[in-house]
Design a protein around this motif. Structure first.
Motif, PDB file in Angstrom:
ATOM      1  N   GLN A 117      38.537  46.490  42.036  1.00  0.00           N
ATOM      2  CA  GLN A 117      39.818  46.751  42.061  1.00  0.00           C
ATOM      3  C   GLN A 117      40.399  47.279  40.749  1.00  0.00           C
ATOM      4  O   GLN A 117      41.702  48.020  40.665  1.00  0.00           O
ATOM      5  CB  GLN A 117      40.794  45.643  42.260  1.00  0.00           C
ATOM      6  N   THR A 177      44.735  33.291  33.210  1.00  0.00           N
ATOM      7  CA  THR A 177      44.310  33.959  34.328  1.00  0.00           C
ATOM      8  C   THR A 177      45.480  34.870  34.685  1.00  0.00           C
ATOM      9  O   THR A 177      45.244  35.958  35.371  1.00  0.00           O
ATOM     10  CB  THR A 177      44.725  32.850  35.561  1.00  0.00           C
ATOM     11  N   LEU A 178      46.632  34.880  34.221  1.00  0.00           N
ATOM     12  CA  LEU A 178      47.778  35.765  34.599  1.00  0.00           C
ATOM     13  C   LEU A 178      47.235  37.116  33.807  1.00  0.00           C
ATOM     14  O   LEU A 178      47.376  38.296  34.166  1.00  0.00           O
ATOM     15  CB  LEU A 178      48.963  35.265  33.976  1.00  0.00           C
ATOM     16  N   SER A 195      42.534  43.096  36.766  1.00  0.00           N
ATOM     17  CA  SER A 195      41.560  42.839  37.723  1.00  0.00           C
ATOM     18  C   SER A 195      40.210  42.348  37.344  1.00  0.00           C
ATOM     19  O   SER A 195      39.525  42.810  37.705  1.00  0.00           O
ATOM     20  CB  SER A 195      41.414  44.356  38.613  1.00  0.00           C
ATOM     21  N   SER A 222      36.432  43.774  38.341  1.00  0.00           N
ATOM     22  CA  SER A 222      36.231  44.029  39.826  1.00  0.00           C
ATOM     23  C   SER A 222      36.529  45.212  40.169  1.00  0.00           C
ATOM     24  O   SER A 222      36.641  45.984  39.504  1.00  0.00           O
ATOM     25  CB  SER A 222      37.516  42.940  40.340  1.00  0.00           C
ATOM     26  N   VAL A 228      37.775  38.928  36.773  1.00  0.00           N
ATOM     27  CA  VAL A 228      37.507  37.494  37.486  1.00  0.00           C
ATOM     28  C   VAL A 228      36.621  36.791  36.476  1.00  0.00           C
ATOM     29  O   VAL A 228      35.819  37.233  35.875  1.00  0.00           O
ATOM     30  CB  VAL A 228      36.726  38.124  38.850  1.00  0.00           C
ATOM     31  N   SER A 233      44.434  38.751  35.487  1.00  0.00           N
ATOM     32  CA  SER A 233      44.628  39.331  36.883  1.00  0.00           C
ATOM     33  C   SER A 233      45.279  40.635  36.714  1.00  0.00           C
ATOM     34  O   SER A 233      45.246  41.642  37.532  1.00  0.00           O
ATOM     35  CB  SER A 233      45.494  38.550  37.858  1.00  0.00           C
ATOM     36  N   GLN A 234      46.045  40.929  35.419  1.00  0.00           N
ATOM     37  CA  GLN A 234      46.878  42.295  35.242  1.00  0.00           C
ATOM     38  C   GLN A 234      45.641  43.261  35.130  1.00  0.00           C
ATOM     39  O   GLN A 234      45.872  44.560  35.246  1.00  0.00           O
ATOM     40  CB  GLN A 234      47.545  42.173  34.107  1.00  0.00           C
TER      41      GLN A 234
END
Length: 703
Positions: A161, A133-134, A140, A159, A142, A137-138
């Motif tokens: 973003q 997950t980390l 963006s 995403s 999902v 997330s870096q």
């Protein structure tokens, strides 16, 4: 060799040297890397909601082309000089959630690549969900769903973003040690390769096939991909020189098909079969040039013209001069000769050598005719000695010198034969003078003697010889090899030679400005490196592999590949027509490439001409245990450098390629400067263990 997928790409220098802009141009696919190029006339967007077609067409930043429904994308087209502005306008539109360049695959401009919002990532086996997950997330990303059957692998969505496109993100992910693989999900609408409607075409395995009984993968010449670009033009004329031609055959009809026919035996202009002749010339011409007319077969270059030349049947100086002088005078582009002397040892006379040289260097308005000769069907060297025994009546006995004078001529391309199983044809002659091989049948080796007739060479072959025959044109009716208008078991290096002649004609159809030597180089450097590990069933020799220079005595530089040859010829087409002359220089000093050393090695070519550079071509000959380790740059005299080759070659070991302004537009940065000074080829190896060598390179400047 680098053992793991990750190790090939987890070196930060992959990105620090090539620059971040290159990240979006390398596509990871199943452990391979493809080079992408931005399409200049199209891009895709995803709207917030569905709109009717009429509304899709009312935007100001492009012309709506079509929908890619499975990815909820809309495809728009614009003028090439408006692409960046149009994408920027689309991204600023509040109704647009996603806008992206479209791409093409390098060397295959007909295939468009569209980006979706999905990325597949496979992580190291023991990496836990928190770390996954980390990492996601870096960028963006999902998580969408796991991938069944692929351990610790998931589909992620990009995403809104995210600040990079999926290709760039995937390549950045590849530099993370915990990521085993990262691939963007792309959309490719592959156009069906062109297939002629001629009813016998599906039986012409040597042109294209999808496998089957006695058909090895890629034993064909991949002609359909070449036909996507050209099927030949009438201005390219192939002179087929042989015993006779049935010009009444339906596959030789068509406006402008027959050009300057000549009968040197009867001294007239109708090279038709006589009463005692076979169909050899008719069959050879059909393989190279049979017209696409909806029936029968189709030739390698169906759109090109045929110049049929019937020989006198003798190889005296006058006869050879008549052949080649006629071809030169009447504008032949390619001269295909599926014959040789009925002799074990036949050197050419001075006149014969001279007229062939004249054709190859002065024909075609000074660009040279591409001259091809069959290697022969005795399973003997084109030039060399063999200990002979057990021949009928001891026709040959003891150490015997063999020489095909035509085959060793330096301006001739000498063609060997491979089979439908991608192996050496048992009969195919061999040696250091072979240029290429091409598909043909398989059979026991032999040759004709003036008094003894046809004799099989010895020792006789006891094993079964597998391989399909070649379907081609035959004398109409019952007079030829088979009843009817076609024969299905033509073969020998006689049929391999017109295959290559047809490919040469396709090459010249897309790039008529190439010299004969340039055509030869293209055909050789784009050939398939087929390998035959088995010993020859007659002599027990084993020459089916390639040496450090990429050469095999059985196959030359490999099996001709029509698709790649035509693509390269198209890339090399002069893009700046105001270049008035060429400066061509080479450096053949071999240099070892330092292993895992960012200093690399540089090879220099000094240019004395001070004219302005209007075109650039760089031909590189390089071998390396793992070419995916290297990058290649060209450095101009003003120290400006351009990346020619990034680390995308994977586990290939041999590189013989020409980089040009068309194939590598970044070379345009070096145009308009003075040619004078030192031009350098800079090669860097970024990973340990595997080593390589620069064999030679050539710089061609249009000025």
């Amino acid at each position: 060799m680098n053992d793991t997928y990750g190790n090939q790409r987890n070196n930060p220098s992959d990105f620090s040297t090539t620059g971040a802009s290159k990240l979006g141009l390398v596509l990871q696919r199943g452990g391979e890397e493809l080079i992408l190029e931005k399409a200049l006339d199209r891009f895709t967007i995803r709207f917030v909601t569905d709109f009717p077609v009429q509304q899709l067409s009312q935007v100001s930043w492009g012309i709506w082309h079509s929908s890619i429904t499975q990815a909820q994308l809309e495809l728009y087209q614009v003028a090439p000089n408006q692409i960046e502005e149009a994408i920027a306008q689309a991204r600023a539109d509040q109704n647009v959630t996603f806008a992206s360049h479209a791409y093409t695959v390098k060397d295959n401009p007909g295939t468009f690549v569209y980006l979706s919002d999905q990325i597949t990532i496979q992580f190291a086996p023991k990496l836990d969900a928190v770390k996954i997950t980390l990492i996601a997330s870096q960028f963006s990303l999902v998580e969408d769903k796991p991938i069944p059957g692929l351990p610790n692998a998931f589909v992620f969505l990009v995403s809104k973003q995210a600040t990079e496109n999926p290709v760039k993100i995937a390549n950045q992910l590849q530099s993370i040690p915990e990521v085993l693989a990262a691939e963007p999900n792309i959309l490719i609408q592959a156009e069906t390769h062109y297939k002629p409607s001629d009813n016998l075409y599906p039986q012409q395995w040597y042109l294209n096939h999808n496998g089957g009984n006695e058909l090895a993968t890629s034993s064909h010449i991949a002609v359909e991909q070449a036909w996507d670009i050209t099927r030949g033009v009438r201005s390219v004329v192939v002179a087929v020189v042989d015993d006779s031609f049935d010009l009444n055959h339906p596959d030789f009809q068509g406006s402008g098909k027959i050009v300057a026919p000549r009968d040197l035996r009867e001294n007239d202009f109708l090279p038709l079969p006589g009463g005692k002749e076979n169909s050899h010339g008719t069959a050879c011409a059909g393989i190279a040039l049979a017209e696409e007319n909806g029936a029968g077969i189709v030739g390698v270059a169906p759109g090109c013209a045929l110049m049929p030349i019937r020989t006198t049947g003798f190889l005296d100086d006058e006869s050879i001069e008549q052949i080649f002088n006629w071809a030169i005078e009447k504008g032949a582009s390619v001269i295909s000769c599926s014959w040789g002397a009925s002799a074990v040892y036949f050197p050419l006379s001075l006149r014969q050598k001279a007229v062939i040289t004249r054709a190859a260097t002065r024909g075609r308005n000074g660009k040279g005719c591409v001259v091809l000769f069959a290697a022969g069907n005795a399973n003997r060297p084109v030039s060399g000695a063999i200990y002979e025994q057990d021949w009928p009546d001891n026709v040959l006995q003891g150490v015997t010198d063999w020489l095909n004078g035509f085959g060793v001529h330096p301006d001739v391309m000498t063609i060997a034969a491979s089979t439908s199983m991608s192996k050496k044809a048992a009969y195919s002659n061999w040696g250091l003078n072979i240029s290429l091989c091409a598909p043909s049948n398989n059979a026991s080796p032999g040759m004709s003697f003036p008094e003894k007739g046809f004799l099989y060479t010895q020792p006789s072959i006891k094993t079964n010889l597998s391989g399909l025959g070649m379907l081609t044109t035959d004398i109409v009716g019952a007079a030829g090899y088979d009843p009817g208008n076609f024969t299905s078991n033509f073969g020998g290096t006689s049929s391999a030679t017109p295959v290559v002649a047809g490919v040469a004609a396709l090459v010249l159809s897309v790039n008529p400005d190439l010299t004969a030597q340039q055509v030869k180089r293209i055909l050789e450097t784009t050939a398939d490196k087929i390998v035959d590990p088995d010993p020859d069933p007659q002599l027990g020799l084993s020459e089916g592999k390639y040496d450090k220079n990429g050469y095999s005595q059985w196959f030359g530089y490999g099996k001709v590949n029509a698709a790649r040859a035509v693509q390269v010829a198209l890339q090399q087409r002069t893009t700046l027509s105001d270049a008035s002359k060429q400066v061509k220089l080479s450096n053949s000093n071999r240099l070892e490439i330092p292993d895992n050393n960012i200093q690399g090695v540089k090879s220099t070519i000094a240019v004395a001409d001070g004219s302005s550079v209007k075109d650039i071509q760089v031909a590189v000959n390089l071998t390396h245990d793992f070419l995916g380790d290297i990058e290649i740059y060209l450095i101009a005299p003003n120290n400006q450098q351009v990346l020619l080759q990034n680390r995308t070659l994977g586990n290939r070991t041999d590189l013989q390629i020409t980089y040009g302004v068309r194939s590598h537009p970044t070379l345009k940065q070096l145009l308009s400067q003075s040619a004078t000074g030192n031009w350098q080829l800079w090669i860097i190896d970024y990973s340990p263990q595997d080593i390589g060598r620069l064999n030679s390179w050539e710089l061609t400047l249009g000025i």
